[in-house]
Design a protein around this motif. Structure first.
Motif, mmCIF file in Angstrom:
data_model
loop_
_atom_site.group_PDB
_atom_site.id
_atom_site.type_symbol
_atom_site.label_atom_id
_atom_site.label_comp_id
_atom_site.label_asym_id
_atom_site.label_seq_id
_atom_site.Cartn_x
_atom_site.Cartn_y
_atom_site.Cartn_z
ATOM 1 N N ILE A 75 31.541 24.546 -27.828
ATOM 2 C CA ILE A 75 30.468 23.906 -27.063
ATOM 3 C C ILE A 75 30.938 22.578 -26.486
ATOM 4 O O ILE A 75 30.573 22.219 -25.367
ATOM 5 C CB ILE A 75 29.179 23.743 -27.917
ATOM 6 C CG1 ILE A 75 28.000 23.314 -27.053
ATOM 7 C CG2 ILE A 75 29.400 22.811 -29.088
ATOM 8 C CD1 ILE A 75 27.455 24.358 -26.130
ATOM 9 N N GLY A 82 28.250 17.945 -20.107
ATOM 10 C CA GLY A 82 27.025 18.662 -20.435
ATOM 11 C C GLY A 82 26.300 19.194 -19.216
ATOM 12 O O GLY A 82 25.088 19.392 -19.245
ATOM 13 N N GLN A 87 23.728 24.817 -19.697
ATOM 14 C CA GLN A 87 23.227 23.614 -20.367
ATOM 15 C C GLN A 87 22.114 22.955 -19.559
ATOM 16 O O GLN A 87 21.101 22.518 -20.123
ATOM 17 C CB GLN A 87 24.376 22.627 -20.605
ATOM 18 C CG GLN A 87 25.369 23.131 -21.636
ATOM 19 C CD GLN A 87 26.612 22.288 -21.694
ATOM 20 O OE1 GLN A 87 27.260 22.046 -20.670
ATOM 21 N NE2 GLN A 87 26.965 21.844 -22.901
ATOM 22 N N LYS A 88 22.278 22.892 -18.264
ATOM 23 C CA LYS A 88 21.243 22.298 -17.416
ATOM 24 C C LYS A 88 19.956 23.119 -17.466
ATOM 25 O O LYS A 88 18.856 22.571 -17.539
ATOM 26 C CB LYS A 88 21.772 22.156 -15.993
ATOM 27 C CG LYS A 88 22.832 21.076 -15.865
ATOM 28 C CD LYS A 88 23.575 21.113 -14.555
ATOM 29 C CE LYS A 88 22.756 20.655 -13.398
ATOM 30 N NZ LYS A 88 23.551 20.537 -12.159
ATOM 31 N N TRP A 90 19.006 24.990 -19.938
ATOM 32 C CA TRP A 90 18.437 24.812 -21.276
ATOM 33 C C TRP A 90 17.511 23.586 -21.294
ATOM 34 O O TRP A 90 16.434 23.635 -21.863
ATOM 35 C CB TRP A 90 19.557 24.628 -22.288
ATOM 36 C CG TRP A 90 19.619 25.677 -23.356
ATOM 37 C CD1 TRP A 90 19.419 25.473 -24.684
ATOM 38 C CD2 TRP A 90 19.920 27.062 -23.218
ATOM 39 N NE1 TRP A 90 19.562 26.644 -25.363
ATOM 40 C CE2 TRP A 90 19.874 27.645 -24.492
ATOM 41 C CE3 TRP A 90 20.211 27.886 -22.123
ATOM 42 C CZ2 TRP A 90 20.113 28.998 -24.718
ATOM 43 C CZ3 TRP A 90 20.460 29.229 -22.350
ATOM 44 C CH2 TRP A 90 20.406 29.763 -23.621
ATOM 45 N N GLN A 102 21.411 26.386 -31.046
ATOM 46 C CA GLN A 102 21.585 26.250 -29.602
ATOM 47 C C GLN A 102 23.031 26.298 -29.115
ATOM 48 O O GLN A 102 23.290 26.868 -28.069
ATOM 49 C CB GLN A 102 20.878 25.000 -29.096
ATOM 50 C CG GLN A 102 19.378 25.049 -29.283
ATOM 51 C CD GLN A 102 18.747 26.315 -28.742
ATOM 52 O OE1 GLN A 102 18.848 26.619 -27.558
ATOM 53 N NE2 GLN A 102 18.091 27.075 -29.601
ATOM 54 N N SER A 103 23.968 25.715 -29.842
ATOM 55 C CA SER A 103 25.356 25.779 -29.346
ATOM 56 C C SER A 103 25.825 27.230 -29.299
ATOM 57 O O SER A 103 26.470 27.649 -28.337
ATOM 58 C CB SER A 103 26.294 24.903 -30.173
ATOM 59 O OG SER A 103 26.347 25.323 -31.508
ATOM 60 N N ILE A 106 23.990 28.978 -26.356
ATOM 61 C CA ILE A 106 24.553 28.547 -25.069
ATOM 62 C C ILE A 106 25.911 29.190 -24.830
ATOM 63 O O ILE A 106 26.196 29.675 -23.729
ATOM 64 C CB ILE A 106 24.630 27.008 -24.997
ATOM 65 C CG1 ILE A 106 23.220 26.426 -24.864
ATOM 66 C CG2 ILE A 106 25.539 26.538 -23.865
ATOM 67 C CD1 ILE A 106 23.138 24.917 -25.057
#
Length: 152
Positions: A75, A82, A87-88, A90, A102-103, A106
């Motif tokens: 990650i 980021g 990621q954006k 999320w 979450q990692s 993602i």
């Protein structure tokens, strides 16, 4: 103890460890990278997901000796700032609640979009089925992946 030369997040790292040490513990304990999480230790929850040559793998059950010359992305290496589309998305969809999974979520979503830039809902559900979220944010996860697919 054997030495292993690894490429993690485009950097070369050398570690001394036993051949059967899981990649997760190499990443977290030997290299001090804490973004990849321990969940179940049995490849069932997906919290430990990283990329090996662009493919999502469970680092809790992948022995360091099996990595070979593969390129590992965690990650921390997905995006320097980021700002990877996943990621954006999320953030846009306010996906995390507790955030623990979450990692892994993602990283699995990013691998899915690398192999299939425009997945349908059924394809997303199938690809993400092995990543568990105790908070139940599955609908937001699907929406975020759909949003990220549009910005690739």
């Amino acid at each position: 103890m054997p030495k292993y030369n690894l490429t993690i997040n485009s950097e070369n790292k050398e570690v001394d460890t036993v051949a059967d040490m899981p990649l997760l513990w190499v990443i977290r304990d030997l290299l001090g990278m804490k973004g990849t999480k321990f969940g179940c230790g049995q490849s069932l929850c997906g919290a430990c997901t990283v990329h090996l040559d662009g493919v999502a793998v469970r680092s809790c059950s992948l022995q360091i000796s099996a990595v070979g010359d593969g390129k590992i992305t965690t990650i921390e290496g997905l995006s320097e700032n980021g700002d990877h589309p996943v990621q954006k998305a999320w953030v846009e969809h306010i996906v995390p609640q507790c955030g623990y999974c979450q990692s892994g979520q993602i990283m699995n979503a990013a691998a899915l979009l690398n192999s299939n830039p425009s997945p349908g809902v059924a394809e997303i559900e199938l690809a993400m089925a092995g990543n568990l979220c105790r908070c139940g944010t599955y609908n937001r996860i699907k929406e975020a992946i759909m949003t990220a697919s549009k910005s690739l």
